[in-house]
Motif scaffolding. Structure first.
Motif, mmCIF file in Angstrom:
data_model
loop_
_atom_site.group_PDB
_atom_site.id
_atom_site.type_symbol
_atom_site.label_atom_id
_atom_site.label_comp_id
_atom_site.label_asym_id
_atom_site.label_seq_id
_atom_site.Cartn_x
_atom_site.Cartn_y
_atom_site.Cartn_z
ATOM 1 N N ALA A 73 -5.220 -10.295 64.228
ATOM 2 C CA ALA A 73 -4.560 -11.227 63.162
ATOM 3 C C ALA A 73 -3.483 -10.446 63.179
ATOM 4 O O ALA A 73 -2.157 -11.065 63.224
ATOM 5 C CB ALA A 73 -5.186 -10.934 61.766
ATOM 6 N N ALA A 74 -3.321 -9.078 63.403
ATOM 7 C CA ALA A 74 -2.097 -8.469 63.142
ATOM 8 C C ALA A 74 -1.161 -8.551 64.553
ATOM 9 O O ALA A 74 0.142 -8.791 64.561
ATOM 10 C CB ALA A 74 -2.298 -7.015 62.999
ATOM 11 N N ARG A 75 -1.828 -8.738 65.741
ATOM 12 C CA ARG A 75 -0.943 -9.021 66.765
ATOM 13 C C ARG A 75 -0.622 -10.281 66.947
ATOM 14 O O ARG A 75 0.489 -10.731 67.356
ATOM 15 C CB ARG A 75 -2.161 -8.823 68.079
ATOM 16 N N GLY A 76 -1.281 -11.348 66.024
ATOM 17 C CA GLY A 76 -0.752 -12.635 66.003
ATOM 18 C C GLY A 76 0.311 -12.751 65.011
ATOM 19 O O GLY A 76 0.707 -13.982 64.830
ATOM 20 N N ASN A 78 -0.167 -12.355 61.803
ATOM 21 C CA ASN A 78 -1.046 -12.945 60.482
ATOM 22 C C ASN A 78 -1.456 -11.400 59.596
ATOM 23 O O ASN A 78 -2.637 -11.211 59.363
ATOM 24 C CB ASN A 78 -2.048 -13.729 60.803
ATOM 25 N N GLY A 79 -0.663 -10.570 59.521
ATOM 26 C CA GLY A 79 -1.071 -9.358 58.799
ATOM 27 C C GLY A 79 -0.423 -8.080 59.552
ATOM 28 O O GLY A 79 0.061 -8.259 60.483
ATOM 29 N N THR A 80 -0.751 -7.006 58.810
ATOM 30 C CA THR A 80 -0.477 -5.754 59.330
ATOM 31 C C THR A 80 -1.655 -4.860 59.121
ATOM 32 O O THR A 80 -2.611 -4.863 58.484
ATOM 33 C CB THR A 80 0.701 -5.098 58.526
ATOM 34 N N LEU A 81 -1.642 -3.702 60.165
ATOM 35 C CA LEU A 81 -2.634 -2.780 60.270
ATOM 36 C C LEU A 81 -2.483 -1.773 59.182
ATOM 37 O O LEU A 81 -1.213 -1.270 59.221
ATOM 38 C CB LEU A 81 -3.004 -2.356 61.560
ATOM 39 N N PRO A 82 -3.343 -1.159 58.671
ATOM 40 C CA PRO A 82 -2.990 0.130 57.655
ATOM 41 C C PRO A 82 -2.448 1.155 58.800
ATOM 42 O O PRO A 82 -2.858 1.270 59.874
ATOM 43 C CB PRO A 82 -4.283 0.509 57.022
ATOM 44 N N ARG A 83 -1.732 2.148 58.199
ATOM 45 C CA ARG A 83 -1.572 3.565 58.628
ATOM 46 C C ARG A 83 -2.599 4.185 59.127
ATOM 47 O O ARG A 83 -3.748 4.152 58.424
ATOM 48 C CB ARG A 83 -0.656 4.439 57.622
#
Length: 87
Positions: A73-76, A78-83
């Motif tokens: 999702a983050a790569r697409g 659609n969102g971000t990854l947490p630190r």
């Protein structure tokens, strides 16, 4: 410092760091058991169950586990990854 990649002779390290995403750390274990696996003891480390449990406690304390779906999702976009995300 200069890094080498297949098909590319030299890439300045600053450029390589800019090109390669480092927003998630991938971890895996190949062998966990009370005694070393006879077929693999010479080619890989093996963790005991208590060592593996200690590793999981460390990971839980210092990282934020995410799923493959979260990464995709983050790569697409659609969102971000947490630190300190780990997979």
């Amino acid at each position: 410092m200069i890094a080498s990649l297949p098909g590319i002779e030299f890439v300045p390290l600053r450029l390589l760091r800019a090109m390669v995403r480092r927003d998630v750390l991938g971890m895996n274990y190949h062998s966990i058991g009370p005694v070393p696996a006879p077929h693999a003891y010479s080619v890989m480390d093996q963790k005991t169950p208590s060592q593996f449990e200690a590793d999981l406690t460390f990971i839980e304390k210092h990282f934020r586990p995410v799923s493959y779906a979260d990464v995709l999702a983050a790569r697409g976009g659609n969102g971000t990854l947490p630190r300190r995300a780990c997979l």
